[in-house]
Design an enzyme around this catalytic site. Structure first.
Site, PDB file in Angstrom:
ATOM      1  N   THR A 134       0.824  -1.211   0.000  1.00 61.19           N
ATOM      2  CA  THR A 134       0.000   0.000   0.000  1.00 61.19           C
ATOM      3  C   THR A 134       0.852   1.253   0.000  1.00 61.19           C
ATOM      4  O   THR A 134       0.465   2.288  -0.547  1.00 61.19           O
ATOM      5  CB  THR A 134      -0.936  -0.006   1.222  1.00 61.19           C
ATOM      6  N   TYR A 151      -8.249   1.367  -3.719  1.00 56.88           N
ATOM      7  CA  TYR A 151      -6.908   1.617  -4.257  1.00 56.88           C
ATOM      8  C   TYR A 151      -6.295   0.304  -4.717  1.00 56.88           C
ATOM      9  O   TYR A 151      -6.807  -0.776  -4.435  1.00 56.88           O
ATOM     10  CB  TYR A 151      -6.018   2.285  -3.202  1.00 56.88           C
ATOM     11  N   THR A 201       1.541  -4.510   4.251  1.00 54.34           N
ATOM     12  CA  THR A 201       1.395  -4.842   5.680  1.00 54.34           C
ATOM     13  C   THR A 201       0.731  -6.187   5.908  1.00 54.34           C
ATOM     14  O   THR A 201       0.853  -6.774   6.972  1.00 54.34           O
ATOM     15  CB  THR A 201       0.560  -3.762   6.401  1.00 54.34           C
ATOM     16  N   ASP A 202       0.016  -6.702   4.895  1.00 56.80           N
ATOM     17  CA  ASP A 202      -0.727  -7.959   5.100  1.00 56.80           C
ATOM     18  C   ASP A 202       0.181  -9.103   5.540  1.00 56.80           C
ATOM     19  O   ASP A 202      -0.184  -9.887   6.416  1.00 56.80           O
ATOM     20  CB  ASP A 202      -1.456  -8.377   3.811  1.00 56.80           C
ATOM     21  N   LYS A 238      -0.049  -7.944  12.744  1.00 52.66           N
ATOM     22  CA  LYS A 238      -1.054  -7.005  12.238  1.00 52.66           C
ATOM     23  C   LYS A 238      -2.368  -7.329  12.935  1.00 52.66           C
ATOM     24  O   LYS A 238      -2.875  -8.432  12.842  1.00 52.66           O
ATOM     25  CB  LYS A 238      -1.197  -7.128  10.719  1.00 52.66           C
ATOM     26  N   GLU A 279      -2.700 -30.244  26.879  1.00 52.95           N
ATOM     27  CA  GLU A 279      -3.866 -31.119  26.671  1.00 52.95           C
ATOM     28  C   GLU A 279      -3.546 -32.210  25.651  1.00 52.95           C
ATOM     29  O   GLU A 279      -4.254 -33.209  25.559  1.00 52.95           O
ATOM     30  CB  GLU A 279      -5.051 -30.298  26.187  1.00 52.95           C
TER      31      GLU A 279
HETATM   32  N1  DGL Z   1      -2.556  -5.415  -0.396  1.00 50.51           N
HETATM   33  C1  DGL Z   1      -2.117  -5.213   0.971  1.00 50.51           C
HETATM   34  C2  DGL Z   1      -0.605  -5.487   1.075  1.00 50.51           C
HETATM   35  O1  DGL Z   1       0.121  -5.180   0.122  1.00 50.51           O
HETATM   36  C3  DGL Z   1      -2.429  -3.839   1.432  1.00 50.51           C
HETATM   37  C4  DGL Z   1      -2.088  -3.621   2.848  1.00 50.51           C
HETATM   38  C5  DGL Z   1      -0.937  -2.669   3.053  1.00 50.51           C
HETATM   39  O2  DGL Z   1       0.127  -2.747   2.380  1.00 50.51           O
HETATM   40  O3  DGL Z   1      -1.065  -1.853   3.992  1.00 50.51           O
HETATM   41  O4  DGL Z   1      -0.182  -5.989   2.113  1.00 50.51           O
END
Ligand code: DGL
Length: 350
Positions: free
Chosen positions: A34, A47, A113-114, A186, A307
Protein backbone atom coordinates in the site's frame (compact mmCIF):
# COMPACT_ATOMS: atom_id res chain seq x y z
CA UNK A 1 60.17 19.13 1.75
CA UNK A 2 58.11 21.74 3.59
CA UNK A 3 55.80 21.97 0.58
CA UNK A 4 55.25 18.20 0.68
CA UNK A 5 54.32 18.35 4.36
CA UNK A 6 51.75 21.10 3.68
CA UNK A 7 50.21 19.05 0.84
CA UNK A 8 50.10 15.92 3.01
CA UNK A 9 48.45 17.82 5.86
CA UNK A 10 45.85 19.36 3.50
CA UNK A 11 45.06 15.95 2.03
CA UNK A 12 44.68 14.38 5.48
CA UNK A 13 42.40 17.22 6.57
CA UNK A 14 40.27 16.85 3.42
CA UNK A 15 39.94 13.10 3.92
CA UNK A 16 38.99 13.65 7.53
CA UNK A 17 36.31 16.14 6.53
CA UNK A 18 34.98 13.81 3.85
CA UNK A 19 34.83 10.89 6.28
CA UNK A 20 33.10 12.98 8.97
CA UNK A 21 30.58 14.40 6.51
CA UNK A 22 29.95 11.00 4.85
CA UNK A 23 26.45 9.85 5.72
CA UNK A 24 25.57 6.18 6.32
CA UNK A 25 24.84 4.27 3.11
CA UNK A 26 21.27 2.98 3.19
CA UNK A 27 19.68 0.88 0.44
CA UNK A 28 15.90 0.81 0.16
CA UNK A 29 14.62 -2.41 -1.38
CA UNK A 30 11.01 -2.02 -2.54
CA UNK A 31 8.56 -4.90 -2.87
CA UNK A 32 5.24 -3.01 -3.33
CA UNK A 33 2.33 -2.83 -0.90
CA UNK A 34 0.00 0.00 0.00
CA UNK A 35 2.94 2.32 0.60
CA UNK A 36 3.30 2.11 -3.19
CA UNK A 37 -0.45 2.09 -3.68
CA UNK A 38 -2.57 4.47 -5.74
CA UNK A 39 -6.22 5.30 -5.08
CA UNK A 40 -8.73 6.58 -7.64
CA UNK A 41 -9.14 9.76 -5.54
CA UNK A 42 -7.47 11.04 -2.37
CA UNK A 43 -10.65 10.47 -0.38
CA UNK A 44 -11.41 7.05 -1.82
CA UNK A 45 -10.73 3.90 0.17
CA UNK A 46 -10.52 2.02 -3.15
CA UNK A 47 -6.91 1.62 -4.26
CA UNK A 48 -4.41 -0.74 -5.87
CA UNK A 49 -1.21 -1.74 -4.05
CA UNK A 50 2.18 -1.94 -5.73
CA UNK A 51 1.75 0.81 -8.34
CA UNK A 52 4.40 3.40 -7.50
CA UNK A 53 8.14 2.83 -8.01
CA UNK A 54 10.77 3.22 -5.30
CA UNK A 55 12.32 6.42 -6.71
CA UNK A 56 8.93 8.12 -6.52
CA UNK A 57 8.62 7.07 -2.88
CA UNK A 58 12.11 8.39 -2.12
CA UNK A 59 11.48 11.66 -3.99
CA UNK A 60 8.32 12.18 -1.92
CA UNK A 61 10.42 12.31 1.28
CA UNK A 62 13.49 14.48 0.49
CA UNK A 63 14.16 14.80 4.24
CA UNK A 64 15.59 11.27 4.29
CA UNK A 65 18.58 12.63 2.38
CA UNK A 66 19.45 14.60 5.52
CA UNK A 67 19.71 11.31 7.41
CA UNK A 68 21.62 9.09 5.00
CA UNK A 69 23.10 8.51 1.57
CA UNK A 70 19.95 6.79 0.28
CA UNK A 71 19.47 4.81 -2.92
CA UNK A 72 16.71 2.42 -3.95
CA UNK A 73 15.92 -0.66 -6.03
CA UNK A 74 12.68 -2.34 -6.99
CA UNK A 75 12.80 -6.08 -6.24
CA UNK A 76 9.11 -6.65 -7.10
CA UNK A 77 5.97 -4.47 -7.00
CA UNK A 78 3.19 -6.60 -5.52
CA UNK A 79 0.48 -6.54 -2.91
CA UNK A 80 1.96 -8.54 -0.06
CA UNK A 81 -1.00 -10.93 -0.13
CA UNK A 82 0.91 -12.26 -3.17
CA UNK A 83 4.23 -12.61 -1.31
CA UNK A 84 5.77 -16.01 -2.03
CA UNK A 85 8.76 -18.30 -1.44
CA UNK A 86 10.52 -17.12 -4.61
CA UNK A 87 10.46 -13.47 -3.50
CA UNK A 88 11.44 -14.40 0.06
CA UNK A 89 14.53 -16.25 -1.17
CA UNK A 90 15.42 -13.44 -3.60
CA UNK A 91 14.95 -10.82 -0.88
CA UNK A 92 17.03 -12.66 1.75
CA UNK A 93 19.88 -13.23 -0.72
CA UNK A 94 19.78 -9.59 -1.90
CA UNK A 95 19.80 -8.19 1.66
CA UNK A 96 22.79 -10.37 2.55
CA UNK A 97 24.58 -9.28 -0.61
CA UNK A 98 23.91 -5.59 0.11
CA UNK A 99 25.10 -5.80 3.71
CA UNK A 100 27.99 -8.21 3.34
CA UNK A 101 29.36 -7.72 -0.19
CA UNK A 102 28.29 -4.20 -1.17
CA UNK A 103 29.00 -2.86 2.32
CA UNK A 104 25.79 -0.87 2.86
CA UNK A 105 25.36 0.27 6.46
CA UNK A 106 21.69 -0.72 6.59
CA UNK A 107 18.76 -1.85 4.48
CA UNK A 108 15.17 -0.57 4.52
CA UNK A 109 12.51 -2.76 2.92
CA UNK A 110 9.17 -1.33 1.80
CA UNK A 111 6.48 -4.01 1.92
CA UNK A 112 2.75 -4.52 2.16
CA UNK A 113 1.39 -4.84 5.68
CA UNK A 114 -0.73 -7.96 5.10
CA UNK A 115 2.22 -10.36 5.29
CA UNK A 116 4.94 -8.05 6.61
CA UNK A 117 5.12 -10.00 9.88
CA UNK A 118 5.87 -13.22 7.98
CA UNK A 119 8.54 -11.70 5.75
CA UNK A 120 10.10 -9.97 8.77
CA UNK A 121 10.35 -13.26 10.65
CA UNK A 122 11.70 -15.12 7.59
CA UNK A 123 14.43 -12.48 7.18
CA UNK A 124 15.07 -12.54 10.95
CA UNK A 125 16.13 -16.17 10.50
CA UNK A 126 18.02 -15.81 7.20
CA UNK A 127 19.81 -12.43 7.19
CA UNK A 128 23.45 -12.95 8.26
CA UNK A 129 24.31 -9.47 9.55
CA UNK A 130 24.01 -7.38 12.72
CA UNK A 131 23.40 -4.26 10.61
CA UNK A 132 19.89 -2.75 10.84
CA UNK A 133 17.23 -4.19 8.54
CA UNK A 134 14.05 -2.12 8.89
CA UNK A 135 10.73 -2.88 7.20
CA UNK A 136 8.21 -0.14 6.47
CA UNK A 137 4.76 -0.04 4.95
CA UNK A 138 1.59 1.96 5.20
CA UNK A 139 -2.12 1.53 5.77
CA UNK A 140 -3.09 4.36 3.40
CA UNK A 141 -2.04 4.54 -0.25
CA UNK A 142 0.50 7.13 -1.35
CA UNK A 143 -2.28 9.26 -2.90
CA UNK A 144 -4.54 9.32 0.19
CA UNK A 145 -5.27 12.29 2.48
CA UNK A 146 -2.75 12.00 5.36
CA UNK A 147 -0.92 9.10 3.73
CA UNK A 148 1.15 7.42 6.45
CA UNK A 149 3.78 6.00 4.10
CA UNK A 150 6.12 9.02 3.90
CA UNK A 151 6.45 9.32 7.69
CA UNK A 152 6.92 5.56 8.03
CA UNK A 153 9.64 5.63 5.36
CA UNK A 154 11.40 8.58 7.02
CA UNK A 155 11.24 6.87 10.42
CA UNK A 156 12.50 3.60 8.92
CA UNK A 157 15.58 5.36 7.50
CA UNK A 158 16.06 7.12 10.86
CA UNK A 159 16.00 3.73 12.58
CA UNK A 160 18.32 2.27 9.94
CA UNK A 161 21.02 4.84 10.75
CA UNK A 162 20.54 4.52 14.52
CA UNK A 163 23.32 2.51 16.21
CA UNK A 164 20.69 1.45 18.76
CA UNK A 165 19.04 -0.70 16.08
CA UNK A 166 22.18 -2.75 15.40
CA UNK A 167 22.00 -6.36 16.53
CA UNK A 168 18.24 -6.20 17.13
CA UNK A 169 17.28 -8.47 14.27
CA UNK A 170 14.80 -7.38 11.62
CA UNK A 171 12.48 -4.61 12.84
CA UNK A 172 9.19 -3.25 11.51
CA UNK A 173 8.68 0.51 11.61
CA UNK A 174 5.07 1.69 11.51
CA UNK A 175 3.23 4.57 13.12
CA UNK A 176 6.37 5.84 14.95
CA UNK A 177 6.82 2.43 16.58
CA UNK A 178 9.50 -0.25 16.21
CA UNK A 179 8.40 -3.88 16.49
CA UNK A 180 10.63 -6.94 16.50
CA UNK A 181 10.21 -9.65 13.90
CA UNK A 182 9.17 -12.44 16.27
CA UNK A 183 6.37 -10.61 18.07
CA UNK A 184 5.06 -8.15 15.45
CA UNK A 185 1.48 -8.86 14.37
CA UNK A 186 -1.05 -7.00 12.24
CA UNK A 187 -4.08 -6.64 14.52
CA UNK A 188 -6.47 -4.32 12.63
CA UNK A 189 -7.66 -4.44 9.04
CA UNK A 190 -7.60 -0.69 8.34
CA UNK A 191 -6.18 1.36 11.25
CA UNK A 192 -2.75 3.02 10.95
CA UNK A 193 -1.78 1.69 14.38
CA UNK A 194 -2.53 -1.87 13.30
CA UNK A 195 0.85 -3.34 14.29
CA UNK A 196 1.35 -4.51 17.85
CA UNK A 197 4.07 -6.50 19.62
CA UNK A 198 1.95 -9.06 21.44
CA UNK A 199 2.35 -9.49 25.23
CA UNK A 200 5.90 -8.03 25.16
CA UNK A 201 4.78 -4.86 23.35
CA UNK A 202 6.83 -2.63 21.07
CA UNK A 203 10.63 -2.92 21.12
CA UNK A 204 11.17 0.82 20.61
CA UNK A 205 9.97 3.94 18.88
CA UNK A 206 11.22 6.63 16.51
CA UNK A 207 10.91 10.28 17.48
CA UNK A 208 12.48 13.38 15.92
CA UNK A 209 14.53 11.27 13.53
CA UNK A 210 16.02 9.01 16.20
CA UNK A 211 15.32 5.46 17.35
CA UNK A 212 14.84 4.80 21.07
CA UNK A 213 14.93 1.13 22.15
CA UNK A 214 12.90 -0.12 25.14
CA UNK A 215 13.99 -3.77 25.18
CA UNK A 216 15.92 -6.45 23.25
CA UNK A 217 14.69 -9.61 21.46
CA UNK A 218 14.83 -12.72 23.68
CA UNK A 219 15.23 -15.16 20.78
CA UNK A 220 18.06 -16.11 18.42
CA UNK A 221 18.12 -14.22 15.12
CA UNK A 222 20.28 -13.12 12.15
CA UNK A 223 23.94 -13.85 12.94
CA UNK A 224 22.92 -16.39 15.63
CA UNK A 225 20.65 -18.28 13.22
CA UNK A 226 21.67 -21.68 11.80
CA UNK A 227 19.35 -21.27 8.83
CA UNK A 228 21.05 -20.52 5.51
CA UNK A 229 19.12 -20.03 2.27
CA UNK A 230 22.12 -19.00 0.11
CA UNK A 231 22.13 -22.37 -1.65
CA UNK A 232 18.35 -22.85 -1.86
CA UNK A 233 16.10 -22.14 -4.83
CA UNK A 234 12.94 -23.49 -3.17
CA UNK A 235 11.51 -24.05 0.32
CA UNK A 236 9.67 -27.01 1.92
CA UNK A 237 5.89 -26.94 1.51
CA UNK A 238 4.05 -26.21 4.75
CA UNK A 239 0.31 -25.52 4.98
CA UNK A 240 -1.90 -24.16 7.77
CA UNK A 241 -5.22 -25.69 8.85
CA UNK A 242 -7.66 -23.54 10.82
CA UNK A 243 -9.42 -25.07 13.81
CA UNK A 244 -13.08 -24.52 14.81
CA UNK A 245 -16.03 -26.42 16.29
CA UNK A 246 -16.90 -29.58 14.32
CA UNK A 247 -13.97 -28.92 11.98
CA UNK A 248 -13.76 -30.87 8.73
CA UNK A 249 -10.67 -33.01 8.23
CA UNK A 250 -10.74 -32.38 4.46
CA UNK A 251 -8.16 -29.53 4.41
CA UNK A 252 -5.74 -31.63 6.45
CA UNK A 253 -6.32 -34.64 4.16
CA UNK A 254 -5.69 -32.46 1.13
CA UNK A 255 -2.27 -31.41 2.44
CA UNK A 256 -1.43 -35.04 3.24
CA UNK A 257 -2.52 -36.22 -0.22
CA UNK A 258 -0.45 -33.42 -1.78
CA UNK A 259 2.55 -34.76 0.18
CA UNK A 260 3.25 -31.46 1.97
CA UNK A 261 6.40 -31.53 4.15
CA UNK A 262 4.68 -30.02 7.18
CA UNK A 263 1.30 -28.84 8.48
CA UNK A 264 0.66 -26.17 11.11
CA UNK A 265 -2.59 -26.33 13.04
CA UNK A 266 -4.15 -23.00 14.00
CA UNK A 267 -5.95 -24.86 16.73
CA UNK A 268 -8.54 -23.75 19.26
CA UNK A 269 -7.36 -22.74 22.72
CA UNK A 270 -4.00 -24.21 23.64
CA UNK A 271 -3.50 -25.70 20.17
CA UNK A 272 -6.35 -28.24 20.33
CA UNK A 273 -8.28 -29.58 17.32
CA UNK A 274 -11.46 -31.49 16.50
CA UNK A 275 -11.19 -35.31 16.82
CA UNK A 276 -11.56 -35.93 13.05
CA UNK A 277 -8.67 -33.54 12.38
CA UNK A 278 -6.63 -35.07 15.21
CA UNK A 279 -6.88 -38.53 13.66
CA UNK A 280 -5.56 -37.28 10.31
CA UNK A 281 -2.77 -35.36 12.09
CA UNK A 282 -1.58 -38.55 13.82
CA UNK A 283 -1.58 -40.41 10.47
CA UNK A 284 0.27 -37.54 8.79
CA UNK A 285 3.00 -37.54 11.42
CA UNK A 286 3.37 -41.29 10.99
CA UNK A 287 3.88 -40.65 7.25
CA UNK A 288 6.72 -38.22 8.01
CA UNK A 289 4.74 -34.99 7.66
CA UNK A 290 5.72 -32.82 10.62
CA UNK A 291 2.76 -31.49 12.59
CA UNK A 292 3.11 -28.25 14.57
CA UNK A 293 0.38 -27.26 16.98
CA UNK A 294 -0.28 -23.54 17.15
CA UNK A 295 -3.37 -21.55 18.15
CA UNK A 296 -5.94 -19.25 16.59
CA UNK A 297 -5.89 -17.29 19.86
CA UNK A 298 -4.20 -13.90 19.24
CA UNK A 299 -2.03 -14.12 22.37
CA UNK A 300 -0.62 -16.75 24.70
CA UNK A 301 1.74 -19.69 24.12
CA UNK A 302 0.81 -23.08 22.64
CA UNK A 303 2.29 -25.22 25.39
CA UNK A 304 4.22 -28.46 24.98
CA UNK A 305 2.57 -31.66 26.31
CA UNK A 306 -0.44 -29.83 27.78
CA UNK A 307 -3.87 -31.12 26.67
CA UNK A 308 -2.11 -32.96 23.84
CA UNK A 309 0.64 -35.52 24.56
CA UNK A 310 3.09 -34.18 21.95
CA UNK A 311 5.81 -36.61 23.02
CA UNK A 312 3.47 -39.52 22.27
CA UNK A 313 2.53 -38.30 18.77
CA UNK A 314 5.84 -36.54 17.95
CA UNK A 315 3.97 -33.27 17.44
CA UNK A 316 5.79 -29.95 17.89
CA UNK A 317 4.25 -27.17 20.00
CA UNK A 318 4.70 -23.67 18.51
CA UNK A 319 5.19 -22.05 21.97
CA UNK A 320 5.17 -18.25 21.37
CA UNK A 321 4.77 -18.34 17.58
CA UNK A 322 1.41 -17.73 15.94
CA UNK A 323 0.43 -20.05 13.06
CA UNK A 324 1.80 -17.90 10.25
CA UNK A 325 5.20 -17.56 11.95
CA UNK A 326 5.25 -21.18 13.09
CA UNK A 327 4.90 -22.02 9.39
CA UNK A 328 7.99 -19.90 8.57
CA UNK A 329 10.11 -21.58 11.23
CA UNK A 330 8.90 -25.07 10.28
CA UNK A 331 9.75 -24.40 6.60
CA UNK A 332 13.30 -23.40 7.53
CA UNK A 333 13.66 -26.17 10.14
CA UNK A 334 12.74 -28.73 7.46
CA UNK A 335 15.63 -27.49 5.32
CA UNK A 336 17.90 -28.90 8.06
CA UNK A 337 16.11 -31.82 9.74
CA UNK A 338 12.97 -33.96 9.99
CA UNK A 339 13.74 -34.89 13.59
CA UNK A 340 10.70 -33.68 15.62
CA UNK A 341 12.76 -33.23 18.80
CA UNK A 342 15.34 -31.08 17.00
CA UNK A 343 12.55 -29.06 15.43
CA UNK A 344 11.01 -28.54 18.89
CA UNK A 345 14.41 -27.22 20.03
CA UNK A 346 14.33 -24.69 17.20
CA UNK A 347 10.91 -23.51 18.42
CA UNK A 348 12.40 -23.01 21.87
CA UNK A 349 15.36 -21.01 20.47
CA UNK A 350 13.91 -18.89 17.66
N1 DGL B 1 -2.56 -5.42 -0.40
C1 DGL B 1 -2.12 -5.21 0.97
C2 DGL B 1 -0.60 -5.49 1.07
O1 DGL B 1 0.12 -5.18 0.12
C3 DGL B 1 -2.43 -3.84 1.43
C4 DGL B 1 -2.09 -3.62 2.85
C5 DGL B 1 -0.94 -2.67 3.05
O2 DGL B 1 0.13 -2.75 2.38
O3 DGL B 1 -1.07 -1.85 3.99
O4 DGL B 1 -0.18 -5.99 2.11
Amino acid sequence: MKRLKVIAFAAATLLCCISLSAKPKVRIVATGGTIAGVSSSSSSSAYTAGQVGIQTLIDAVPQILDLADVSGEQLVNIGSQDMNDEVWLKLAKRVNQLLEEEDYDAVVITHGTDTMEETAYFLNLTVKSDKPVIMAGSMRPSTAISADGPANLYNAVAAAVSPACEGMGVLCCMNNQLLDAKTVIKTHTIDCDTFEGGPSGIIGYVYNGEAHMLQRPMNKHTTESVFDVSGLDKLPQVGIVYGYANASALPMKAFVDAKFDGIVLAGVGDGNFYKDVFEVAVEAQQKGIQIVRSSRCPTGPTCLNSEVDDAKYHFVASLDLNPQKARVLLMLALTRTHDWEKIQEYFMEY
